[in-house]
Structure formats: C-alpha cells, structure tokens
Design a protein around this motif. Structure first.
Motif, short mmCIF file in Angstrom:
data_model
loop_
_atom_site.label_atom_id
_atom_site.label_comp_id
_atom_site.label_asym_id
_atom_site.label_seq_id
_atom_site.Cartn_x
_atom_site.Cartn_y
_atom_site.Cartn_z
N CYS C 413 0.80 -1.22 0.00
CA CYS C 413 0.00 0.00 0.00
C CYS C 413 0.83 1.27 0.00
CB CYS C 413 -0.93 0.02 1.22
SG CYS C 413 -2.41 -0.95 0.93
N GLN C 414 2.03 1.22 0.56
CA GLN C 414 2.83 2.41 0.57
C GLN C 414 3.44 2.67 -0.81
OE1 GLN C 414 6.02 2.74 3.56
NE2 GLN C 414 5.45 4.88 3.75
N GLY C 415 3.61 1.57 -1.57
CA GLY C 415 4.19 1.73 -2.90
C GLY C 415 5.42 0.87 -3.13
N ASP C 416 5.95 0.23 -2.07
CA ASP C 416 7.14 -0.60 -2.26
C ASP C 416 6.84 -1.79 -3.15
OD1 ASP C 416 7.30 -0.06 1.11
OD2 ASP C 416 8.99 0.55 -0.13
N LEU C 417 7.81 -2.17 -3.96
CA LEU C 417 7.70 -3.38 -4.78
C LEU C 417 8.13 -4.57 -3.92
CD1 LEU C 417 7.31 -4.62 -7.63
CD2 LEU C 417 9.78 -4.31 -7.96
N ILE C 418 7.30 -5.59 -3.86
CA ILE C 418 7.65 -6.80 -3.11
C ILE C 418 8.41 -7.73 -4.06
CG2 ILE C 418 6.75 -8.75 -1.83
CD1 ILE C 418 6.02 -6.21 -0.46
N THR C 419 9.65 -8.06 -3.69
CA THR C 419 10.46 -8.88 -4.59
C THR C 419 10.71 -10.28 -4.05
OG1 THR C 419 12.46 -8.07 -3.53
CG2 THR C 419 11.69 -6.85 -5.47
N SER C 420 10.36 -10.53 -2.82
CA SER C 420 10.60 -11.85 -2.25
C SER C 420 9.63 -12.03 -1.11
CB SER C 420 12.06 -11.95 -1.77
OG SER C 420 12.20 -12.95 -0.79
N ILE C 421 8.67 -12.93 -1.26
CA ILE C 421 7.68 -13.13 -0.21
C ILE C 421 7.31 -14.60 -0.17
CG2 ILE C 421 5.85 -12.31 -1.80
CD1 ILE C 421 4.28 -11.45 0.72
N GLY C 422 7.81 -15.29 0.83
CA GLY C 422 7.58 -16.73 0.91
C GLY C 422 6.54 -17.08 1.96
N VAL C 423 5.75 -16.11 2.40
CA VAL C 423 4.90 -16.36 3.57
C VAL C 423 3.77 -17.34 3.29
CG1 VAL C 423 3.30 -14.40 3.25
CG2 VAL C 423 3.87 -15.19 5.55
N GLN C 620 11.91 9.90 -0.76
CA GLN C 620 11.06 10.61 0.21
C GLN C 620 9.59 10.48 -0.15
OE1 GLN C 620 11.83 12.49 3.18
NE2 GLN C 620 9.60 12.35 3.28
N TRP C 621 8.77 10.19 0.85
CA TRP C 621 7.35 10.00 0.60
C TRP C 621 6.66 11.34 0.40
CZ3 TRP C 621 10.22 8.22 4.64
CH2 TRP C 621 10.16 8.93 5.84
N ASP C 622 5.54 11.25 -0.29
CA ASP C 622 4.81 12.48 -0.62
C ASP C 622 3.87 12.86 0.53
OD1 ASP C 622 2.61 10.70 -2.96
OD2 ASP C 622 2.62 10.76 -0.77
N GLU C 623 3.01 13.85 0.25
CA GLU C 623 2.17 14.34 1.34
C GLU C 623 1.14 13.30 1.78
OE1 GLU C 623 2.19 15.46 -1.69
OE2 GLU C 623 0.20 14.96 -2.44
N LYS C 624 0.95 12.25 0.96
CA LYS C 624 0.05 11.17 1.38
C LYS C 624 0.83 10.06 2.11
CE LYS C 624 -3.91 11.15 -1.70
NZ LYS C 624 -4.42 10.53 -2.92
N GLY C 625 2.12 10.26 2.24
CA GLY C 625 2.93 9.25 2.90
C GLY C 625 3.32 8.10 1.98
N LEU C 626 3.06 8.26 0.67
CA LEU C 626 3.34 7.18 -0.27
C LEU C 626 4.68 7.40 -0.96
CD1 LEU C 626 -0.20 7.03 -1.92
CD2 LEU C 626 0.66 5.74 0.04
N SER C 627 5.29 6.31 -1.40
CA SER C 627 6.59 6.38 -2.07
C SER C 627 6.83 5.06 -2.78
CB SER C 627 7.69 6.65 -1.05
OG SER C 627 8.94 6.21 -1.53
N PRO C 628 7.49 5.06 -3.93
CA PRO C 628 7.78 3.79 -4.58
C PRO C 628 8.88 3.00 -3.89
CG PRO C 628 8.69 5.61 -5.85
CD PRO C 628 7.94 6.23 -4.73
N ARG C 629 9.59 3.63 -3.00
CA ARG C 629 10.61 2.86 -2.28
C ARG C 629 10.91 3.50 -0.93
NH1 ARG C 629 14.94 -0.69 -2.25
NH2 ARG C 629 16.66 0.11 -1.03
N VAL C 630 10.45 2.83 0.11
CA VAL C 630 10.86 3.22 1.45
C VAL C 630 11.68 2.08 2.04
CG1 VAL C 630 10.13 3.85 3.76
CG2 VAL C 630 8.83 4.64 1.79
N TRP C 631 11.05 0.92 2.10
CA TRP C 631 11.72 -0.23 2.71
C TRP C 631 12.42 -1.03 1.63
CZ3 TRP C 631 11.63 1.37 7.40
CH2 TRP C 631 10.50 2.02 7.89
N ASN C 632 13.44 -1.78 2.05
CA ASN C 632 14.35 -2.42 1.12
C ASN C 632 13.85 -3.79 0.69
OD1 ASN C 632 16.71 -2.61 -0.35
ND2 ASN C 632 17.93 -3.30 1.36
N TRP C 633 13.61 -4.67 1.64
CA TRP C 633 13.01 -5.98 1.37
C TRP C 633 12.32 -6.41 2.65
CZ3 TRP C 633 15.32 -9.01 4.98
CH2 TRP C 633 16.66 -8.74 5.31
N TRP C 634 11.69 -7.57 2.62
CA TRP C 634 10.86 -7.99 3.73
C TRP C 634 11.16 -9.42 4.13
CZ3 TRP C 634 7.49 -3.98 5.06
CH2 TRP C 634 7.38 -2.95 4.12
N GLN C 635 11.08 -9.68 5.42
CA GLN C 635 11.24 -11.05 5.91
C GLN C 635 9.89 -11.48 6.47
OE1 GLN C 635 13.26 -11.22 9.87
NE2 GLN C 635 13.98 -9.17 9.35
#
Lengths: 286, 163, 787
Positions: C413-423, C620-635
């Motif tokens: 929802c923030q805009g990050d691309l999920i590149t690895s998700i094994g959940v 940097q996120w915009d006034e809606k708090g969105l950005s195409p990249r904030v976090w790097n990857w996810w565990q």
C-alpha cells in the motif's frame, strides 16, 4: 567492605558467645543464598558474619522411632533426595525440592530457609504441616519452639540475640497420614511463589478426617496455618466438594498483599485452588 | 576499620591455589579477579541466570552467591578444567556440533550444569535434563539445541572423547 | 565445485565459547592494572525536580578521580542518546543518572555515591499511553518540544503538528486509496483496540565499556556495543568532538544484543569520563541498571478496523498506532512510522490503507531498538482480527490469508515493490504440521487445549553502507576483515562461508577478524536483520575484486585472457593453455635483492580485495505518505501453536510450536534453525510473561531476573514439539538470494497464542503479555456473563 569481621566458630558454644557479643550486628552464614545477595546490594551491613560450616553435628539427618532429626545445616538438595525419609516424610522432601533451582538447593540449608523467615519460603512449609519442633540453643540454654510459633514477621523469628537454630525434630506421622505441598509460581520453582499450600491429612479407617494441617506461604507476613479450614475438615470425608469448600475457607481468612508478582485478588483466588489441590493430593498419598 | 585479609585455598581444576583475600568476596569475584579465570561469567549477580555456575565438590553451584569462606579448601571445576589431554570434553564438542552456542555467554555455566546433571544421573530423561537446567537462562538458543547436545552425550555419541 | 551455501558449517567462534577462552568486553579489566571504575547514582522517582545536588563531599573522598552531573560544562545533552542523558534540573524517569562517579576502586566509587547529597521534589508522572495521551496530562515530559532545533536524524514528515496531547512528540500519516469508502462498502467489519507491555531485551552480558586513555589524547574503547564504526566511533567523534584518527573501537565477543546495543549509551559516558579524568576507566551496568538505565522496547497502542467482502476479499484497513517512547527529550527518531510498517508487508488491503501514527513520551526509561522494531506490537491486533474475521466468515484462517497475501512483483500500500515473499509457503507448512483443521483433544483435565496460527512480516530498512576486505595470502590462506556485529547469531560464520564459496577453499583456510576500527573496514551495524544482506553483498564484492586481481596475475604469467582463468582455492584452472592447473602459492616469489620480482606477487604480501555495498536509498514520501521505495526488502514468518490454558489459574502452557521463516536462500540452515528456536522462545517470553511493573514512585519494581519473568527452559515445548522450518523465497539482490530473518520469527507466535486461547477457553485477549492473572480475569468474566 561488605562486613567488618568474619568468624568461623568450631563449636556451638563459641558461636553462641559471638552471637551474644555482636547481637543484631551479626549475621549467620549457612548456604548464603539469601544473605550474600543482600550483602552485595548493601541491603544489610552487618559488623560480623559468622560462618556455620565448622560447627559439628548440625548437618545430619537422623532417624529414630519417635521421628526424625534434621540438622539446620542440611542442604535442601540433600533433603530433597534423602532416601531415608521415605514416603512418610515426603512433604519435607517435596517442599525443599521446590526452592529455586538445583544449584541453589545444593548449598541452601533448611535452617537458613527458616531463619530467613520469608513469608514465601517453601522448605519450611513441609515442616509446618508435619508439626516440626525447632531446636534452639544459646544463651538461654536449649529450648524448643513449635514451628508454627517460630516466625514473627518478614525476616523475623523468635530467635533472640545469642541464639542459634540447631535443627528440627519432626515427630513420626500417625498411621494413615498423607502429606503434600503445592507451590504455585508462574515459571516454576525458580520464581518466588505466588501462593504455597501445604496439607497433612490423617484419616481413620472409614476415611473420615481425624487430623488436618493446612499451611500457607506468601499470603501473610509469615507462614500461617489455615485453622478454620483445618477444623472444617475434621470429621468429614474428603471429596472434591469438601476440598473446594476448605479452599474457600482458607482464602476468606487470609489477607495477602499486591506486589510485583501478583495482585492480592489473584492470590486469594489461588489460595482457593491450591489448598483444594493440596488436600486432594494429600489424600491420594495416604 | 577495615576487613582483614585471610588466607584461603581453592583447588581449581585439580590445581592448588593459595591466596590472601578479604572474606567478603564471592567465589565468582575471586575466580575472575584473583585467579584470572575468565571463563566463569557474571550475568545478573543475583543467583538467577546461572552463567556463574561452577562445580564445587561435585555439585553445581552459583558462584556469585558463594562467599569465599564457603569454598575454602574445596574442589572447584570451572569451564577451563573440562578439556582433557585428548581434546574437548564430550559436552563441549557436542555443544559445538549441535549448534547449542550462539552468543556464548551462558555456555560455560550451561555446560557445567549439564555435566553435573549427567554425572549424577547418566540416563537423565529430557524432563530431568530440563528440570536440572531450570536455573540457567539462555536468551539466544531457545534451549532446544542445548537439550539435543546434552542428549547426544547421554546417548554415547562422544564415547571416544571421554576420559 | 563445492557449495558452502546452504551448508550447516560449524560456527567459527564455537570453540572459543565452549572453552571459556573467548574474551568479552567484561573480561578485559584484568588487562589494565591501574583501572578506574565508574558508578552511577540514579533517580528513584519517575518525575522530580532536583532541588539540591551537592557532590563536594564525594569529590573530597580519597580515591575519587572525578564526578559528572547534568551540569557538566561543555556537554550538549541534546546530542546524546536519550538513555544516556543525565538529569539537569528534573529527572524524567526513575533510574535516570543523576551523577557519575569515577574512582580508583569500585568500593570507593560506591562509597562516594553515598556521599552525594540530593534532594528531590516529586512531581506527578505518566507511565503509559492512556495517562500520557491525555490532552491535559499530569506530566509533560518534554515541554520544550516545539522550541527545539530539528535533530540531525529528523525527517520532515515525522514532526508532530496535530498534538492532541503535549506528550505527542512525533507523528506520521499515510493514506493509500480511500479507506472510508472501502469500509462503507464492506460486508463485514472487524475492529479492536490493542495494547502491549514494556519489555527489556536482557541479553546476558550487561552493557559495559573500557576506555583506555591514549597518550596523544585519543582513546581506545572495548565494549559490547553495536556498530564499532557506524554507531560508536561516529557518535564519539561527533558528540565529543574528537578526531577520527584518535578514536579506536574494538568489539570483542558480545553476550547478545537483540537490538538493545544499537544506541551508544555506556560507551559515550565512559569516554566522557575517560577524557575528564585522563585515565583508563571502566563502566559496567548492574542487572538492575540494565532495566532502568538501559533502554526498553517501545510498547504500542493500536486501533485496527478491517473491512472485507463475504468471500473473504479484504477491502481496507483503518489503522491507528501510538508508540510509547519513554522519556525522550528532543525526539527525532520516533513517529509511529517504524512500527506501523508492520501493516505493510503481508496483505494488500485492497489498496486501501490509512495509517495515523504517533509517538508519545512517558516518564519511563527511554526506548530503543528491540528485535522486531515494533512489528510484534503493530501486527498483534491485525492478526487477531484476521482470525476473528475468518471465524465470522466461516472460512479457514489459512484460506482467508492466502486470499489476501501480496504476491511477488506486487506493490504494497505504501508503494514498495515486493520482490521476495515466501509467507504463503510458511503458512501452509505450519498449518499442515499443527493440523489446524483438527481441533485439540481435551485430555488434560483442568487444562483446556487450543490451536492457533498467525503470520507476520517485517521490513528491512536500507541502512547504508557495508564494506569488507579480503586478503589472499601467499600460502593460499585467506583473511576476511569485516565490521558487522557478531551478537551471537553467527554472522561471522556465514560471512566466512561466503568467502569459502567464492574462493572454493576450505573454511579452515580462512581467518575472519571483525570489529576493530583500526583494522576492519566500515560497516554501520547489525540492525534490521541487515547483516546477511548488506555485509554479505560487500563480502562477495571484496572476494570478486581479489579474485579478479589473482586472475590477472595468473593470466599475465601464462599469456592468456583473464576470462580463461578460474580460481579454485589454492589452484588456478586454466582453459586452453599448455598448462592446465597452476599452484597459486608457487607464483609468489620470495624477497630477493637480485630480481624485479618484488613488484609482483611476493611471499608475505597478500592480494587484497575491497568490497563496498550500499542498498538503494529511500525515496522521500509524498504528502500522502506514499513512495515507490521506502523499505528495502521484507522477511516473513508463520507460526502455529497448540497451548493449554489452566481454567483455574489462567496459566498458559505452550505444548507445541511450529515456526517457519522465509529466509531468502539460507546460507547456513543450522544457524537459521537456531534463530527460529531462539526467536520463538524470546517471543513466548514477552507475549506471555515479561513486562516492566512499576511502584508508586514510577520506579520499576521488578528490575531483576527473579521477578522479570524471562522464559526458562521449562517454558519451551519439549524438543519433539518444537518444529522449525525454512520456507525460502530467494531475494533477487541478496547474496546468493539470501536475506535476514531473525526478527520476523517474533511476530506471529503472539497472535497465534491469542487465537489458541480463544479456541481453548473462549476468551479474546486485547493485549500482551497474556499472563495468568489477565487470562483468569477474562475466564471469570465470561463465566459470570454466561451465568
């Protein structure tokens, strides 16, 4: 400097004379598991510390016809594993075995557990339900005090300046007696108990209770007996309902405090549960 | 007014040590500061965490709450004393092989407590092993690998390392 | 070709640790004969005015070398990590340092503490969310918040403007899609408010540091702090204005961290005193001080409202979170954004997620990192509501989740691309193992059994730079120099495996040195599970540079192209030359006065490779708090549990745990298994029993290991009932596809237990720790309602 002088007397007389000389400025060192942390934190600053390990004959267990003598310097773990105590004195072993961890029980002593007089002390609960007699020696000569009268308040016993606890005499239980001690603590024995309940039941041949002891830890300033619950059991046969009733009686008669381990409301609830459980377990062991 | 030093003797890992100390120090302090044996650790200083465990006359004890007069003249085994001439003690090797070591701070105390358990009860069940280790805290491993490591020794997997 | 990746290689530091030979920072005092000791005087009140502070008697005690109070000249406390800030006119948490004494011996220092005269006037305090968030609270922790200059780590989006309470000191808002519209169109709504307790990481080695005063006015410091370069050295140089060339930081073996060492508190205070008294000094926290003078985690209060269609498609999430950050003056780190990131990694929320997050200050010990970084707190309520939603929709909890979990290649929802998700794999694995569709068999009398499962995910923050140096010696053995932290997780072993794999040599031929700023190259620290990813990639880069250099030397020697050379340990394999295999050590020539060979490969002079790795920066996120990249990857992790609840006492017994981690491609599965088992244990601890409890003065009443109930060996299931599984989804930019995992483990066990409690005794918890008293209260309330 955690204290100013150290002594290691080699006889009761020598010990007693030191105790008399230093009075409340002296602390006795047995296992040290209660004393040493307080020395390190400077909660107590005695002038003198008296090590008891060179005094002979106060670290033995002796069986007689009339009962057993347990020296005050007997380690809790030794007590826990003492085969000579057998099934008749199982609650002594059980209560000692509930103190903290194996490492602590290896050096903590039954006398130390009593003289430290913590209301949560586990090992003394076995003594309480078996009507142990405390053997005291000192400036007033030798004297006996029933365990139920030994404790005055947190950290305080009837021992006067110049007196030392040398051991306990536990009278042989009557036939058809079962005993149990239930320690209730959140993580197990390494926690200080939230509630401890000890029970001794003596039944006559038809299963009616002729004698009962119920003792409680952690619900009063000292170990106490739940006499109203004990009296309630006399003349009755033990069932789940009776045990539950006794538990409620015991709970209504104690006024525990709230502290960082539990609230008083929870303690009262746990008295109900664990007195019931101790009674039922004691019955099973007859 | 100062506390007088007294002479004490400890037999640590089979060797006699005679030294002078005030009697108000703990066995842990003497081992670390006087005898320079740093393998025994201090974690809580309160007899709760177990990292200070040593073996005294065959019993596992928490050295942070033992005053030196209590240990006077007694046989102490610390982690430094476990290795034999042929290499590591079975428990040490098993802890390595079974990944029972992470940060390692609880490890000396854990291994010595395990030794005390198995010395007394060579066929200790998992329940008995866990009961014996109740006074030893580990923050890293979750204890399971420690149990596996001890059971491997109990089950004879390191017979050739035994002295 | 051997692969060292995916192998359970034995730890390179295990021998040192099982023999007691390995030295920790707390073992170093023996090496300094004239060591001075630091002790601290702490405030006993959560909030008090200091009416009088007189250190003159203490200063005159023989053997006292120096005393520091909050009034020490030249010290700007605003620059210090919050927990190292000494009290100036007020003390703002119980345990805050009021004075530091340095003396020749510990005993003299302790005596000096008693000679310090302090008079307090107690003030009202706020200790938790409800008290602090009041618009007119009885205590305002940082009355100067608005007036303070922006701190150096401040981000414009995190400054609090809508301060409903003067204790709100940070805020973040994110608005993706249209949550109000989505929830209005939902068929089913589940909502709830959730709280969490305050916990302390409690690694077994207490914080400690030794600072040696060097003759040039510089210092050498040994400590168990994290980040020798990125955390400790840089803070010391910046805050104490020292030259970088004069500061050397060494990290010996470390007795655990779990995030608690990531702010340099004991280190700064030790150096401050060292420079004042110009002596080598040492400071070790007692266990009590680790609770009251060292950081806790930050509890979170959350309000979650999730809407879904009848078929289980979730349409939106309205999410509120507030971090309780303790007594942080001049907060520029907390805003709720870090914790609430836990709402982002797992579910898509139909593209509609509104996050309204805050940070509130309280008169409790300042917070700092703790494994999970607020995600266990943030996701607790979400997962409880997901299980509730499954029940409402009459769907299996597995099916509901599978329907809504994000997929590889999608954006959160923030805009990050999920590149690895094994959940999804993790979830299926734990559900199958616990047999979630088969209810528990009730065969334990007064203990009622139940099963539950949950999942969770956590971000990796792109936390800057790692470097590595690899040296190929003239005898074919290799040295690796890295500065990542070895908290105990086995990072140094995994890095060594990478080198072994790159060079195709045995691990016995590699020596890894870490954590000495004079020797090992820059690394930030071990935070956010970044080490495997960040340092691992740097190590690969260093290996490649070294290998390229070796290839060049070999190729030149044999007159062939470097692409025809392969390095395999001590050999070079040549393709198509008249020589097939070359012994690399033989190419190094001894020193000679008669040849020009000294300029090439020389005996004793290694071939060196230097690698650098930085993750891509945040946009940097915009006034809606969105950005195409904030976090790097996810565990990610999934957990399923079977527990028993004692209906009479409220106690929980954990009978069986299945925990699964998505670790990318695991470098060392045995180390990962250790992290899973350790993470489960840590999680059981703070979800069931651990919490800080306060007395009337606001002082922590259980600041010891007796009453702060850390999990013991008896709190874990027996070994056959603890199942750890690895269900990886390779991370495209991870080293060999690996990524970190040790934090995600701590997230789902809690909500899984909450669900299991519901299945066992029919009560729903709304916070943790789920201790016996609270559970019993819920059971009794339920019985009364039914009566």
């Amino acid at each position: 400097m955690r204290f100013e002088k150290y002594f290691q007397p080699t006889s009761i007389e020598e010990c007693v004379s030191l105790l008399k000389e230093y009075g409340t400025d002296a602390k006795m060192l047995a296992g040290g598991t209660d004393l040493v942390p307080r020395l390190k934190n400077k909660v107590i600053r005695p002038k003198a510390v008296i090590g008891l390990f060179s005094i002979p004959n106060i670290d033995k267990i002796a069986l007689t016809e009339a009962g057993i003598m347990i020296g005050s310097m007997v380690q809790l773990r030794h007590l826990q594993k003492a085969e000579e105590l057998g099934d008749r004195y199982v609650v002594i072993k059980e209560a000692a075995g509930h103190v903290s961890s194996m490492q602590v029980r290896n050096i903590a002593t039954i006398g130390g557990n009593a003289c430290n007089a913590s209301p949560s002390a586990d090992a003394v609960q076995g003594l309480m339900v078996m009507d142990a007699v405390c053997k005291i020696d000192g400036v007033n000569g030798k004297r006996d005090v029933a365990i139920a009268n030994f404790f005055i308040g947190p950290g305080k016993t009837v021992l006067e300046n110049g007196e030392i606890l040398t051991g306990f005499f536990i009278p042989a239980p009557k036939p058809r007696t079962g005993t149990a001690y239930e320690k209730f603590a959140i993580r197990g024995d390494t926690d200080i108990s939230i509630v401890g309940a000890g029970c001794s039941l003596t039944l006559c041949e038809d299963g009616t209770v002729t004698d009962a002891r119920i003792s409680l830890a952690s619900v009063a300033p000292k170990p106490i007996r739940a006499t109203e619950a004990e009296n309630f059991l006399i003349g009755k046969k033990i069932t789940e309902t009776i045990a539950r009733e006794a538990g409620k009686l015991a709970a209504s008669n104690c006024k525990p405090i709230s502290d960082q381990r539990a609230s008083k409301e929870y303690r009262v609830e746990m008295v109900k549960v664990w007195v019931k459980n101790a009674i039922l377990e004691a019955k099973v062991r007859i | 007014m100062s506390l007088e030093k007294m002479q004490f003797e400890l037999i640590v890992n089979g060797k006699n040590y005679i030294f002078y100390s005030t009697p108000d120090r703990t066995l842990l302090e003497v081992l670390r500061e006087e005898l320079n044996m740093l393998g025994t650790k201090k974690g809580c200083d309160d007899a709760n965490c177990g990292v200070c465990t040593v073996i005294m006359d065959g019993m596992a004890v928490k050295s942070c709450t033992i005053l030196i007069p209590q240990a006077n003249g007694r046989n102490i085994t610390t982690i430094e004393g476990l290795e034999g001439p042929n290499g590591l003690h079975p428990l040490q090797q098993s802890f390595i092989d079974n990944f029972a070591v992470q940060c390692g701070f609880c490890t000396p105390g854990m291994i010595l407590t395990a030794k005390a358990i198995l010395d007394e009860n060579p066929n200790a069940t998992e329940e008995e092993i866990r009961e014996g280790l109740h006074g030893n805290i580990c923050r890293c491993t979750g204890y399971e690998s420690i149990v596996r490591a001890i059971e491997a020794v109990r089950d004879g997997e390191y017979k050739d390392l035994e002295v | 070709m051997n692969s060292y990746i995916g192998k359970g290689a034995k730890r390179i530091d295990a021998f040192d640790k099982v023999t007691g030979k390995g030295l920790y920072a707390s073992d170093y005092p023996n090496q300094f004969p004239r060591l001075a000791h630091i002790k601290a005087l702490q405030s006993p009140y959560a909030h008090a005015k200091i009416l009088k502070l007189n250190t003159s008697k203490a200063e005159n005690l023989e053997g006292v070398l120096g005393i520091i109070t909050g009034n020490e000249p030249g010290v700007d406390w605003d620059q210090y990590p919050k927990v190292a800030v000494l009290a100036v006119e007020r003390t703002i948490w119980a345990g805050q340092i009021v004075a530091l004494v340095c003396a020749e011996t510990e005993e003299i220092a302790e005596e000096a503490l008693e000679l310090i005269e302090v008079e307090y006037e107690q003030l009202p305090h706020v200790l938790n969310y409800k008290e602090a968030i009041d618009p007119n609270p009885v205590s305002v922790v940082d009355p100067d918040y608005e007036k303070r200059p922006v701190g150096f780590t401040d981000r414009p989006g995190d400054r609090a403007t809508n301060r409903v309470s003067p204790n709100i000191v940070g805020a973040f808002k994110m608005n993706a899609g249209d949550v109000d519209k989505a929830l209005a169109e939902a068929d089913v709504i589940v909502e709830g408010e959730f709280w969490t307790g305050r916990k302390t990481a409690s690694p077994l080695e207490t914080p400690n540091a030794i600072c040696r005063y060097d003759n040039d006015g510089g210092i050498t410091l040994w400590s168990n702090g994290a980040g020798v370069h990125g955390v400790i050295k840089q803070s010391i140089c910046r805050i104490l204005k020292m030259k970088q060339s004069q500061v050397r930081i060494i990290q010996p073996y470390m007795g655990g961290s779990f995030g608690s060492r990531l702010t340099p508190y004991v280190e700064l205070l030790t150096v401050l005193m060292c420079l004042k008294v110009k002596r080598t000094v040492r400071f070790q926290y007692t266990r009590q001080q680790t609770f009251t003078m060292g950081p806790s985690n930050w509890p979170c209060y959350t309000k979650v409202k999730i809407g879904a269609k009848k078929d289980g498609t979730i349409v939106g999430n309205d999410y509120y979170l507030c971090e309780e950050i303790g007594a942080c003056l001049n907060n520029s780190f907390f805003s709720g954004r870090l914790s609430s990131s836990g709402a982002l990694p797992v579910y898509g929320w139909g593209g509609n997620l509104r996050m309204d997050t805050y940070a509130v200050a309280t008169n409790a010990v300042p917070a700092a990192e703790y494994r999970g970084l607020g995600c266990p707190e943030a996701e607790f309520g979400i997962e409880i509501l997901m299980n509730e939603l499954a029940e409402k929709l009459n769907m299996s909890p597995v099916e509901l989740r599978m329907k809504n979990i994000l997929n590889d290649g999608e954006n959160n929802c923030q805009g990050d691309l999920i590149t690895s998700i094994g959940v999804k794999k993790c979830l299926q694995a734990v559900a199958d193992e616990i047999k979630i569709d088969e209810p528990s068999v009730q065969d334990m009398g007064v203990w009622k059994k139940g099963k539950g499962l949950a999942i969770g995910g956590k971000q990796n923050t792109p936390l800057g730079r790692s470097e590595a140096v690899v040296k190929y010696n003239s005898d074919g053995t290799i040295e690796l120099l890295i500065s990542c932290d070895e908290n105990g997780m086995g990072a140094t072993t995994a890095m060594t495996q990478i080198v072994a794999n790159e060079f195709q040599c045995s691990m016995e031929d590699i020596k890894t040195t870490k954590g000495d700023t004079a020797i090992t190259p820059y690394d930030n620290y071990s935070a956010s599970s970044r080490t495997t990813y960040n340092t691992g990639n740097a190590v690969i880069a260093a290996c490649k540079e070294c290998i390229d250099k070796l290839k060049e030397e070999v190729a030149r020697r044999y007159g062939i192209h470097t692409s025809k050379v392969e390095i395999v340990g001590k050999k070079a394999i040549l393709k198509g030359s008249y020589v097939q295999e070359v012994d690399i050590p033989s190419l190094f020539v001894p020193v000679s006065m008669f040849t020009q060979g000294n300029w090439g490969l020389q005996v004793g002079s290694p071939v060196v490779g230097h690698g650098i790795y930085c993750p891509a920066p945040i946009i940097q996120w915009d006034e809606k708090g969105l950005s195409p990249r904030v976090w790097n990857w996810w565990q990610y992790s999934a957990a399923a549990v079977e527990i028993a609840v004692n209906e009479e006492t409220g106690q929980i017994k954990v009978l069986k745990v299945v925990s699964s981690a998505d670790t990318g491609n695991p470098i060392n599965p045995e180390l990962i298994k250790g992290q899973i088992e350790g993470g489960v244990c840590m999680s059981l601890g703070f979800h069931i029993n651990e919490e800080q409890i306060y007395n009337r003065d606001g002082m922590m009443a259980n600041a010891n290991f007796s009453d702060y109930r850390l999990p013991t060996i008896l709190d874990m299931p027996v070994k056959d009932n603890m199942k750890a599984c690895i269900n990886p989804d390779p991370l495209p930019d991870g080293p060999y596809g690996a990524k970190g995992m040790a934090e995600s483990i701590t997230i789902p066990t809690g909500p899984a237990i909450a669900e299991a409690i519901y299945r066992a005794v029919g009560v729903r918890v709304d916070g943790y720790p789920m201790n016996a008293e609270r559970i019993l209260k819920l059971i009794k309330e339920k019985k009364e309602k039914e009566a």
